[in-house]
Write a protein that holds these residues in place. Structure first.
Motif, mmCIF file in Angstrom:
data_model
loop_
_atom_site.group_PDB
_atom_site.id
_atom_site.type_symbol
_atom_site.label_atom_id
_atom_site.label_comp_id
_atom_site.label_asym_id
_atom_site.label_seq_id
_atom_site.Cartn_x
_atom_site.Cartn_y
_atom_site.Cartn_z
ATOM 1 N N VAL A 1 -2.488 0.939 18.542
ATOM 2 C CA VAL A 1 -2.079 2.337 18.702
ATOM 3 C C VAL A 1 -2.428 3.105 17.444
ATOM 4 C CG1 VAL A 1 -0.198 1.837 20.328
ATOM 5 C CG2 VAL A 1 0.298 1.908 17.874
ATOM 6 N N TYR A 2 -2.613 4.405 17.614
ATOM 7 C CA TYR A 2 -2.823 5.312 16.493
ATOM 8 C C TYR A 2 -1.502 5.982 16.148
ATOM 9 C CZ TYR A 2 -7.966 5.250 16.945
ATOM 10 O OH TYR A 2 -9.288 4.895 16.962
ATOM 11 N N ALA A 3 -1.364 6.350 14.865
ATOM 12 C CA ALA A 3 -0.150 7.032 14.427
ATOM 13 C C ALA A 3 -0.464 8.063 13.354
ATOM 14 C CB ALA A 3 0.860 6.017 13.882
ATOM 15 N N ALA A 4 0.350 9.113 13.334
ATOM 16 C CA ALA A 4 0.334 10.120 12.281
ATOM 17 C C ALA A 4 1.456 9.770 11.312
ATOM 18 C CB ALA A 4 0.557 11.502 12.879
ATOM 19 N N VAL B 1 0.844 -1.187 0.000
ATOM 20 C CA VAL B 1 0.000 0.000 0.000
ATOM 21 C C VAL B 1 0.883 1.242 0.000
ATOM 22 C CG1 VAL B 1 -0.190 0.240 2.525
ATOM 23 C CG2 VAL B 1 -2.082 0.991 1.064
ATOM 24 N N GLU B 2 0.360 2.305 -0.555
ATOM 25 C CA GLU B 2 1.017 3.609 -0.486
ATOM 26 C C GLU B 2 0.396 4.354 0.694
ATOM 27 O OE1 GLU B 2 3.863 6.315 -1.682
ATOM 28 O OE2 GLU B 2 3.543 4.325 -2.512
ATOM 29 N N VAL B 3 1.248 4.818 1.598
ATOM 30 C CA VAL B 3 0.785 5.582 2.750
ATOM 31 C C VAL B 3 1.029 7.059 2.451
ATOM 32 C CG1 VAL B 3 1.018 5.975 5.237
ATOM 33 C CG2 VAL B 3 1.340 3.670 4.292
ATOM 34 N N VAL B 4 -0.034 7.850 2.540
ATOM 35 C CA VAL B 4 0.043 9.283 2.304
ATOM 36 C C VAL B 4 -0.148 9.997 3.643
ATOM 37 C CG1 VAL B 4 -0.677 9.104 -0.115
ATOM 38 C CG2 VAL B 4 -2.408 9.375 1.663
ATOM 39 N N ARG B 5 -0.037 11.301 3.650
ATOM 40 C CA ARG B 5 -0.103 12.060 4.914
ATOM 41 C C ARG B 5 -1.363 11.787 5.727
ATOM 42 N NH1 ARG B 5 4.555 14.241 6.845
ATOM 43 N NH2 ARG B 5 5.765 15.030 5.110
ATOM 44 N N ASP B 6 -2.502 11.603 5.054
ATOM 45 C CA ASP B 6 -3.740 11.416 5.809
ATOM 46 C C ASP B 6 -4.161 9.957 5.931
ATOM 47 O OD1 ASP B 6 -4.399 11.321 3.129
ATOM 48 O OD2 ASP B 6 -6.209 12.512 3.316
ATOM 49 N N LEU C 1 6.291 6.857 10.894
ATOM 50 C CA LEU C 1 5.072 7.213 11.623
ATOM 51 C C LEU C 1 5.431 7.800 12.980
ATOM 52 C CD1 LEU C 1 3.132 3.859 11.034
ATOM 53 C CD2 LEU C 1 2.869 5.992 9.746
ATOM 54 N N ALA C 2 4.560 8.643 13.501
ATOM 55 C CA ALA C 2 4.661 9.133 14.873
ATOM 56 C C ALA C 2 3.506 8.507 15.644
ATOM 57 C CB ALA C 2 4.567 10.645 14.912
ATOM 58 N N VAL C 3 3.808 7.638 16.597
ATOM 59 C CA VAL C 3 2.764 6.953 17.351
ATOM 60 C C VAL C 3 2.200 7.929 18.379
ATOM 61 C CG1 VAL C 3 2.178 4.949 18.766
ATOM 62 C CG2 VAL C 3 3.880 4.735 16.945
ATOM 63 N N THR C 4 0.909 8.235 18.230
ATOM 64 C CA THR C 4 0.298 9.324 18.980
ATOM 65 C C THR C 4 -0.511 8.904 20.199
ATOM 66 O OG1 THR C 4 -1.587 9.265 17.465
ATOM 67 C CG2 THR C 4 0.190 10.818 16.955
ATOM 68 N N GLY C 5 -1.015 7.670 20.229
ATOM 69 C CA GLY C 5 -1.812 7.283 21.382
ATOM 70 C C GLY C 5 -2.488 5.940 21.209
ATOM 71 N N ILE C 6 -3.241 5.578 22.244
ATOM 72 C CA ILE C 6 -3.961 4.307 22.279
ATOM 73 C C ILE C 6 -5.450 4.589 22.087
ATOM 74 C CG2 ILE C 6 -4.580 2.364 23.770
ATOM 75 C CD1 ILE C 6 -1.810 2.693 25.087
ATOM 76 N N PRO C 7 -6.119 3.872 21.174
ATOM 77 C CA PRO C 7 -7.561 4.080 20.986
ATOM 78 C C PRO C 7 -8.325 3.784 22.281
ATOM 79 C CG PRO C 7 -6.662 2.677 19.252
ATOM 80 C CD PRO C 7 -5.592 2.848 20.281
ATOM 81 N N LYS D 1 -10.339 8.261 12.842
ATOM 82 C CA LYS D 1 -9.891 9.135 13.929
ATOM 83 C C LYS D 1 -8.414 9.482 13.825
ATOM 84 C CE LYS D 1 -13.334 7.496 17.166
ATOM 85 N NZ LYS D 1 -13.606 6.818 18.414
ATOM 86 N N ALA D 2 -7.625 8.596 13.254
ATOM 87 C CA ALA D 2 -6.191 8.816 13.076
ATOM 88 C C ALA D 2 -5.800 8.288 11.706
ATOM 89 C CB ALA D 2 -5.406 8.091 14.168
ATOM 90 N N PRO D 3 -4.743 8.814 11.118
ATOM 91 C CA PRO D 3 -4.345 8.346 9.786
ATOM 92 C C PRO D 3 -4.025 6.849 9.712
ATOM 93 C CG PRO D 3 -3.307 10.439 10.255
ATOM 94 C CD PRO D 3 -3.977 9.987 11.534
ATOM 95 N N VAL D 4 -3.388 6.294 10.774
ATOM 96 C CA VAL D 4 -2.964 4.889 10.747
ATOM 97 C C VAL D 4 -3.288 4.240 12.094
ATOM 98 C CG1 VAL D 4 -0.990 3.324 10.459
ATOM 99 C CG2 VAL D 4 -1.099 5.439 9.127
ATOM 100 N N HIS D 5 -3.760 2.992 12.028
ATOM 101 C CA HIS D 5 -4.038 2.201 13.232
ATOM 102 C C HIS D 5 -3.200 0.936 13.138
ATOM 103 C CE1 HIS D 5 -7.352 0.047 15.824
ATOM 104 N NE2 HIS D 5 -6.185 0.085 16.431
#
Length: 123
Positions: A94-97, A25-30, A82-88, A39-43
């Motif tokens: 985890v969620y990541a930007a 897959v191609e991962v883009v900013r969003d 990725l920047a791992v931002t938090g736990i759902p 809720k977040a770009p990546v789970h």
């Protein structure tokens, strides 16, 4: 620093319909190309927590505890950082930007770089 292999890549194009498993897959900013926005770009989720109900994007061969320990870290996987931002709140993982967009393939290794480290090489 911990790491785990990508065992599944999933997108969820239409709410309420089954996810689609992809070899790459191609991962883009969003988020992932073809995925509906959430809720977040990546789970990310541990393989040990995977069930059909959980709508994660990347399934990794790491423990749930290791994955939770990545919150606040940067993670390199395939050509992506990725920047791992938090736990759902309602499910495991985890969620990541997306810091650096790019491709991810099955079998790529996701590696926690810690909060301040930078990627020194490509794939």
């Amino acid at each position: 620093m911990s790491h785990g292999q990508v065992t599944d890549i999933l997108i969820h194009p239409v709410k309420g319909e089954p996810s689609r498993s992809l070899p790459e897959v191609e991962v883009v900013r969003d988020g992932l190309a073809g995925d509906r926005r959430k809720k977040a770009p990546v789970h990310l989720i541990s393989a040990e927590d995977r069930t059909p109900e959980i709508r994660a994007n990347f399934v990794l061969e790491v423990t749930s505890a290791e994955l939770a320990g990545w919150v606040g870290d940067r993670v390199h996987v395939g050509g992506v950082t990725l920047a791992v931002t938090g736990i759902p709140s309602g499910c495991p993982g985890v969620y990541a930007a997306v810091d650096v967009p790019g491709p991810v393939r099955l079998g790529d290794v996701a590696e926690s770089l810690g909060p301040d480290e930078t990627v020194v090489s490509g794939r």
